[in-house]
Scaffold this active site. Structure first.
Site, PDB file in Angstrom:
ATOM      1  N   CYS A 264      32.449  50.432  20.665  1.00 54.85           N
ATOM      2  CA  CYS A 264      32.938  49.156  19.957  1.00 54.85           C
ATOM      3  C   CYS A 264      34.481  49.365  19.851  1.00 54.85           C
ATOM      4  O   CYS A 264      35.088  48.165  20.431  1.00 54.85           O
ATOM      5  CB  CYS A 264      32.393  49.132  18.622  1.00 54.85           C
ATOM      6  SG  CYS A 264      30.724  48.563  18.546  1.00 54.85           S
TER       7      CYS A 264
HETATM    8  N1  LIG Z   1      26.701  49.979  18.756  1.00 57.17           N
HETATM    9  C1  LIG Z   1      27.279  49.741  17.564  1.00 57.17           C
HETATM   10  O1  LIG Z   1      27.758  50.389  16.644  1.00 57.17           O
HETATM   11  C2  LIG Z   1      27.767  48.256  17.457  1.00 57.17           C
HETATM   12  C3  LIG Z   1      28.043  47.718  16.238  1.00 57.17           C
HETATM   13  C4  LIG Z   1      28.330  46.214  15.871  1.00 57.17           C
HETATM   14  C5  LIG Z   1      28.186  45.392  16.904  1.00 57.17           C
HETATM   15  N2  LIG Z   1      27.772  45.774  17.960  1.00 57.17           N
HETATM   16  C6  LIG Z   1      27.799  44.999  19.132  1.00 57.17           C
HETATM   17  O2  LIG Z   1      26.361  44.578  19.357  1.00 57.17           O
HETATM   18  C7  LIG Z   1      26.035  44.467  20.708  1.00 57.17           C
HETATM   19  C8  LIG Z   1      24.960  45.457  21.205  1.00 57.17           C
HETATM   20  O3  LIG Z   1      25.527  46.720  21.297  1.00 57.17           O
HETATM   21  P1  LIG Z   1      24.443  47.864  21.296  1.00 57.17           P
HETATM   22  O4  LIG Z   1      25.370  49.000  21.264  1.00 57.17           O
HETATM   23  O5  LIG Z   1      23.232  47.657  20.492  1.00 57.17           O
HETATM   24  O6  LIG Z   1      24.195  47.791  22.919  1.00 57.17           O
HETATM   25  P2  LIG Z   1      23.280  48.672  23.738  1.00 57.17           P
HETATM   26  O7  LIG Z   1      23.673  48.617  25.255  1.00 57.17           O
HETATM   27  O8  LIG Z   1      22.744  49.978  23.057  1.00 57.17           O
HETATM   28  O9  LIG Z   1      21.841  47.757  23.573  1.00 57.17           O
HETATM   29  C9  LIG Z   1      21.746  46.437  24.392  1.00 57.17           C
HETATM   30  C10 LIG Z   1      20.092  46.282  24.660  1.00 57.17           C
HETATM   31  O10 LIG Z   1      19.966  45.142  25.404  1.00 57.17           O
HETATM   32  C11 LIG Z   1      18.948  45.132  26.555  1.00 57.17           C
HETATM   33  N3  LIG Z   1      19.224  44.178  27.301  1.00 57.17           N
HETATM   34  C12 LIG Z   1      19.922  43.895  28.415  1.00 57.17           C
HETATM   35  N4  LIG Z   1      19.889  42.791  28.893  1.00 57.17           N
HETATM   36  C13 LIG Z   1      18.781  42.133  28.209  1.00 57.17           C
HETATM   37  C14 LIG Z   1      18.189  40.483  28.430  1.00 57.17           C
HETATM   38  N5  LIG Z   1      18.812  39.930  29.306  1.00 57.17           N
HETATM   39  N6  LIG Z   1      17.126  40.705  27.545  1.00 57.17           N
HETATM   40  C15 LIG Z   1      16.832  41.315  26.465  1.00 57.17           C
HETATM   41  N7  LIG Z   1      17.473  42.681  26.331  1.00 57.17           N
HETATM   42  C16 LIG Z   1      18.445  42.916  27.263  1.00 57.17           C
HETATM   43  C17 LIG Z   1      19.398  46.475  27.025  1.00 57.17           C
HETATM   44  O11 LIG Z   1      18.343  47.090  27.790  1.00 57.17           O
HETATM   45  C18 LIG Z   1      19.509  47.363  25.717  1.00 57.17           C
HETATM   46  O12 LIG Z   1      18.324  47.970  25.133  1.00 57.17           O
HETATM   47  C19 LIG Z   1      27.483  44.438  21.733  1.00 57.17           C
HETATM   48  O13 LIG Z   1      27.810  43.162  21.762  1.00 57.17           O
HETATM   49  C20 LIG Z   1      28.116  45.633  20.635  1.00 57.17           C
HETATM   50  O14 LIG Z   1      29.538  45.261  20.913  1.00 57.17           O
HETATM   51  C21 LIG Z   1      27.311  47.152  18.537  1.00 57.17           C
END
Ligand SMILES: NC(=O)c1ccc[n+]([C@@H]2O[C@H](COP(=O)([O-])OP(=O)(O)OC[C@H]3O[C@@H](n4cnc5c(N)ncnc54)[C@H](O)[C@@H]3O)[C@@H](O)[C@H]2O)c1
Length: 427
Positions: A264
């Site tokens: 992030c």
């Molecule tokens: N990781 C954190 O601590 C955190 C905290 C707050 C906000 N965020 C935000 O949340 C969002 C997600 O982050 P994350 O770390 O969970 O991401 P991640 O990469 O761990 O997970 C994303 C998921 O989406 C799936 N995916 C991809 N394309 C897809 C589609 N078309 N349809 C359905 N699923 C699909 C992937 O297979 C994956 O499982 C980002 O925008 C991130 O900036 C993350």
């Protein structure tokens, strides 16, 4: 209520199990079939404290998983988009995954008669929900806003404490274009003791970026002060402890060290920089936040070389690979540039992390991974501490295994000992 969660990574799976725990019926959707199979079997796709217990409690009951958008949309009233929003090669936000998820949601909404609300939970730069997600859903569903609702609900959880943070947040932000959608989204958090901040989508999007950019700024500020203090022979921790007593500053995020990583802070600060540039503003301070952060790992290797000289052929133990403790996530971990620099200089790397060895082996197949710190330290010429794992604090006899007892501490973990050459990064 009936909720579908699109994308079951860190944010998606944690949101899904926590909404299930709050009593909602949740359908997880992902394009990654093995991930969906794992969730169905009650196996979390990532490590997070408390996640296994909650998933086991709800999987097969009020939590299910599918790769089928149509099924999920038909059988839910609200869909949360939780897919990744990575940086492109220039640091700009890459919206391709959000666009693809929005198109799939729109396609599924086309045949749905009932009102449905799409909520963007992914971190997206201001205007994305209104100017990117909404038009795509309208185009693919052949419906207009009003026939469905749209909202933005950023997530502030910390990896490692994600389940706790979801259930005990210090803020919940709901940005909506119409009151009805906002009311529904806010009501999903009933049962959580936290005031809901209601606003419009672009303000909700900005709140998330400002939150992360400010925290990153605090870290880089503390690191710069730490670098200056080290040269002056001043204990930066003593300085920051006193400074943090000022209620306008506060005591948190004032520790200096190897810098911030993770999925992030680096990407979000860079995305905000690029968004500012796009609208004609040069964000001088935010650029410096990134520059200071990129310098810290280099400074660690410089410290190592200043003590060892040429490190070619030397065995360097790297303790800690995850970007922070209590997670197996290595995205943008500060250990990555350090290991790269060590390898570029011909050193041999002997690494250990309680959880992240396997993930790091996908980036560096050519280093030695160990099952414990003692094995990593065995016969090494120096040790670099990269992650604040609690177990590193009690390391003691393990250092006796080293050929040369030099410790470069990037996380202010150890108290100096007589028989160790202890070098702090900023202290
Ligand atoms: N990781 C954190 O601590 C955190 C905290 C707050 C906000 N965020 C935000 O949340 C969002 C997600 O982050 P994350 O770390 O969970 O991401 P991640 O990469 O761990 O997970 C994303 C998921 O989406 C799936 N995916 C991809 N394309 C897809 C589609 N078309 N349809 C359905 N699923 C699909 C992937 O297979 C994956 O499982 C980002 O925008 C991130 O900036 C993350």
């Amino acid at each position: 209520m009936k909720i579908s969660v699109i994308g079951t990574g860190y944010v998606g799976i944690v949101s899904a199990v926590c909404f299930a725990e709050l009593g909602h019926e949740v359908i997880c959707v992902d394009v990654d079939r093995p991930k969906i199979d794992k969730i169905k079997a009650g196996i979390p796709p990532i490590y997070e404290e408390g996640l296994t217990e909650l998933l086991n409690k709800h999987a097969g009951k009020n939590l299910s998983a599918t790769t089928d958008y149509n099924f999920a949309v038909k059988n839910s009233e609200v869909s949360f988009i939780c897919v990744g929003t990575p940086s492109d090669q220039h640091g700009k936000i890459d919206l391709s995954i959000i666009k693809s998820a929005s198109a799939s949601l729109g396609d599924s909404l086309r045949t749905k008669q009932e009102y449905h609300i799409v909520v963007v939970k992914s971190t997206v730069v201001p205007e994305t929900t209104e100017k990117v997600v909404l038009p795509i859903i309208e185009e693919h569903s052949k419906k207009h806003l009003g026939n469905f609702g749209i909202a933005m609900n950023p997530e502030f959880l910390r990896e490692g404490k994600a389940v706790h943070d979801f259930m005990h947040p210090d803020k919940i932000v709901v940005g909506s274009m119409d009151k009805k959608s906002g009311d529904v989204v806010a009501s999903l958090y009933n049962g959580i003791d936290c005031e809901v901040t209601r606003t419009n989508p672009r303000t909700a999007e900005m709140i998330k970026y400002v939150n992360n950019a400010y925290l990153a700024t605090k870290i880089s500020f503390s690191n710069e002060i730490g670098n200056i203090c080290k040269i002056l022979g001043i204990n930066t921790y003593e300085v920051m402890k006193a400074v943090g007593r000022d209620f306008r500053i506060g005591p948190h995020f004032l520790n200096s060290g190897a810098g911030f990583g993770g999925s992030c802070f680096p990407k979000d600060v860079k995305a905000l920089i690029e968004k500012a540039k796009e609208i004609g503003y040069e964000p001088v301070l935010l650029r410096s936040v990134i520059s200071v952060n990129e310098m810290q790992p280099e400074r660690m290797v410089q410290l190592l070389k200043s003590r060892l000289g040429n490190i070619k052929g030397r065995k360097i133990a790297v303790l800690g690979l995850a970007f922070k403790n209590d997670t197996d996530d290595i995205r943008e971990s500060r250990s990555i540039p350090v290991i790269k620099e060590l390898l570029d200089n011909g050193a041999m790397v002997s690494a250990y992390d309680p959880m992240a060895n396997e993930n790091m082996s996908k980036i560096f197949g050519n280093i030695q991974y160990n099952e414990n710190a003692a094995d990593a330290l065995n016969g090494s010429d120096a040790c670099m501490i990269m992650t604040e794992w609690e177990e590193f604090r009690s390391l003691d006899k393990e250092f006796n295994q080293m050929k040369n007892k030099l410790i470069i501490d990037g996380r202010h973990m150890l108290t100096p000992k007589k028989d160790l050459e202890y070098v702090g990064l900023c202290w």
